[in-house]
Design an enzyme around this catalytic site. Structure first.
Site, PDB file in Angstrom:
ATOM      1  N   GLY A 110       0.828  -1.206   0.000  1.00  0.00           N
ATOM      2  CA  GLY A 110       0.000   0.000   0.000  1.00  0.00           C
ATOM      3  C   GLY A 110       0.866   1.261   0.000  1.00  0.00           C
ATOM      4  O   GLY A 110       1.997   1.254  -0.508  1.00  0.00           O
ATOM      5  N   GLY A 112       2.582   2.888   2.321  1.00  0.00           N
ATOM      6  CA  GLY A 112       3.887   2.802   2.989  1.00  0.00           C
ATOM      7  C   GLY A 112       4.895   2.090   2.108  1.00  0.00           C
ATOM      8  O   GLY A 112       6.066   2.497   2.012  1.00  0.00           O
ATOM      9  N   ASP A 135      -7.925  -0.254   1.609  1.00  0.00           N
ATOM     10  CA  ASP A 135      -8.291   1.146   1.879  1.00  0.00           C
ATOM     11  C   ASP A 135      -8.505   1.961   0.592  1.00  0.00           C
ATOM     12  O   ASP A 135      -9.096   3.038   0.645  1.00  0.00           O
ATOM     13  CB  ASP A 135      -7.185   1.831   2.703  1.00  0.00           C
ATOM     14  CG  ASP A 135      -6.889   1.103   4.001  1.00  0.00           C
ATOM     15  OD1 ASP A 135      -7.776   0.373   4.474  1.00  0.00           O
ATOM     16  OD2 ASP A 135      -5.776   1.252   4.532  1.00  0.00           O
ATOM     17  N   VAL A 297     -11.812  -9.104   9.779  1.00  0.00           N
ATOM     18  CA  VAL A 297     -12.652  -9.977   8.946  1.00  0.00           C
ATOM     19  C   VAL A 297     -12.763  -9.390   7.534  1.00  0.00           C
ATOM     20  O   VAL A 297     -12.904 -10.108   6.550  1.00  0.00           O
ATOM     21  CB  VAL A 297     -14.027 -10.195   9.633  1.00  0.00           C
ATOM     22  CG1 VAL A 297     -14.910  -8.973   9.548  1.00  0.00           C
ATOM     23  CG2 VAL A 297     -14.759 -11.387   9.049  1.00  0.00           C
TER      24      VAL A 297
HETATM   25  O1  F6P Z   1      -4.230  -0.670   5.511  1.00  0.00           O
HETATM   26  C1  F6P Z   1      -5.065  -1.752   5.692  1.00  0.00           C
HETATM   27  C2  F6P Z   1      -5.613  -1.769   7.082  1.00  0.00           C
HETATM   28  O2  F6P Z   1      -6.462  -2.888   7.172  1.00  0.00           O
HETATM   29  C3  F6P Z   1      -6.316  -0.498   7.525  1.00  0.00           C
HETATM   30  O3  F6P Z   1      -7.624  -0.413   7.032  1.00  0.00           O
HETATM   31  C4  F6P Z   1      -6.219  -0.628   9.019  1.00  0.00           C
HETATM   32  O4  F6P Z   1      -6.236   0.647   9.626  1.00  0.00           O
HETATM   33  C5  F6P Z   1      -4.894  -1.287   9.230  1.00  0.00           C
HETATM   34  O5  F6P Z   1      -4.579  -1.944   8.026  1.00  0.00           O
HETATM   35  C6  F6P Z   1      -4.859  -2.287  10.352  1.00  0.00           C
HETATM   36  O6  F6P Z   1      -3.544  -2.702  10.505  1.00  0.00           O
HETATM   37  P1  F6P Z   1      -3.080  -3.963  11.338  1.00  0.00           P
HETATM   38  O7  F6P Z   1      -3.486  -5.199  10.612  1.00  0.00           O
HETATM   39  O8  F6P Z   1      -1.610  -3.819  11.420  1.00  0.00           O
HETATM   40  O9  F6P Z   1      -3.777  -3.889  12.659  1.00  0.00           O
END
Ligand code: F6P
Length: 372
Positions: A110, A112, A135, A297
């Protein structure tokens, strides 16, 4: 001499990653005669040289699998946790790229990951990226794989919440992922028939939301579904965050570190925004409210047909670009075509929902509440 390419997946996992790995790998081997190696757990595995051959048998049977067969991590090349400390491991990564004689390193990730890939590219690595995220916030592409699957899961969840909200005459506040972009909440809110949709792009006023709920009740609808993006904030919280972010931008050196710590502390006080909103709506409307947080999920399980198709198209295009020697690019979907976009144009930007986007106009035309 055959060309060699490497693949890694970085950042949060997403449905469609394996379809993309398969697309890159099959096109690379069958059409371009390349050899393909996969690195485990993102940039960390590349730094540690943990790798697996991606031959025809490794690529077989993975199209429909969720997650990533390679594993992933959020580690950055220039700030990697090694021996309990964050260290710049760029050189170790470059050495491994060299040791594997890679003509291209294809990084699936994504926002990053686009930044990390650009960093490696500026240091001489031949990188190509693909945009993956539920996202849909990667700059420079009309689509990111994972979004369509997550949209389907979130929409089904909202569908199912209707019958329970309706039966108990409740407000159901459903929190959806999306980081700081509202695409998923807006798309699923519209497709699932939510009554209020709250986005990071539009700070909300709890009283305005309560008015929407009360108007519905006056019209005979005794329940309401509020779809809230995890990054949505009230007008007050949004203003406090903006002030703290401006302080970070203004500061240098130690002052900047302190301002960043303050910003993080402020953000952590907002972790329970959705529950706070739910309690406030109970106070303002006199109705009972319940919170559902869909969480991971939304990222799990088999990719939708649309995501498989997108990931496969982007993946096969990445293999072609590698064969042609084009690097320093992200393979984007633009006006229905898979095209290279310079990483310089993409990295460090976020594609949020424009306020004049047709989905927002559609929500307003339907008379939905957007919290403003
Ligand atoms: O970027 C994808 C995402 O699922 C975001 O929607 C969410 O804020 C984040 O990753 C959650 O990250 P992690 O799986 O590290 O908790």
């Amino acid at each position: 001499m055959p060309q060699h390419i490497g693949i890694l997946t970085s950042g949060g996992d997403t449905p469609g990653l394996n379809a993309a790995i398969r697309g890159i790998g099959k096109a690379a081997i069958r059409t371009h005669g390349m050899t393909v190696v996969g690195f485990r757990d993102g940039f960390k595995g590349l730094m540690q040289n943990r790798h697996v051959p991606l031959n025809a048998s490794a690529l077989s049977g993975i199209l429909t699998q969720g997650g990533t067969i390679l594993g992933t991590s959020r580690e950055k090349p220039h700030k990697m946790l090694v021996g309990g400390k964050k260290r710049d491991m760029t050189d170790a990564i470059l050495e491994n790229i060299e040791a594997h004689h890679l003509d291209a390193l294809i990084c699936l990730g994504g926002g990053g990951t686009q930044k990390n890939a650009l960093h490696l590219h500026k240091n001489g690595a031949p990188v190509i990226t693909l945009p993956k995220t539920i996202d849909k916030d990667v700059w420079g592409t009309d689509a990111t794989f994972g979004f369509d699957t997550a949209l389907g899961i979130a929409t089904e969840a909202i569908d199912r919440l209707h019958s329970t909200a309706h039966s108990h005459h409740r407000i159901v506040v459903v929190e959806l992922m999306g980081h700081n972009a509202g695409w998923l909440a807006l798309g699923a809110g519209l497709a699932g028939g939510a009554d209020v949709i709250l986005l990071p792009e539009i700070p909300y006023d709890a009283e305005a939301i309560a008015e929407t709920v009360k108007t519905r009740r006056a019209g005979g609808s005794t329940f309401s579904i509020v779809a809230v993006s995890e990054g949505a904030r009230s007008v007050e919280d949004h203003a406090a965050l903006e002030t703290a972010r401006a302080a970070v931008e203004r500061a240098d050196g130690d002052e900047r570190k302190a301002a960043k710590a303050e910003l993080r502390a402020l953000e952590s006080t907002m972790d329970d925004c959705t529950s706070r909103l739910s309690r406030r709506l109970e106070e303002l409307t006199g109705l009972e409210a319940r919170v559902t947080i869909l969480g991971h999920v939304q990222r799990g399980g088999t990719p939708s047909a649309q995501d498989r198709l997108l990931a496969t198209r982007l993946g096969t295009t990445a293999a072609r670009l590698a064969a042609e020697g084009t690097t320093g690019v992200m393979v984007a979907m633009v006006n229905g075509r898979a095209v290279p976009v310079p990483l310089e144009e993409v990295a460090g930007k976020r594609a949020t929902v424009p306020l004049d986007h047709p989905w927002i106009a559609t929500a307003r035309n339907l008379g939905l509440g957007l919290g403003d």
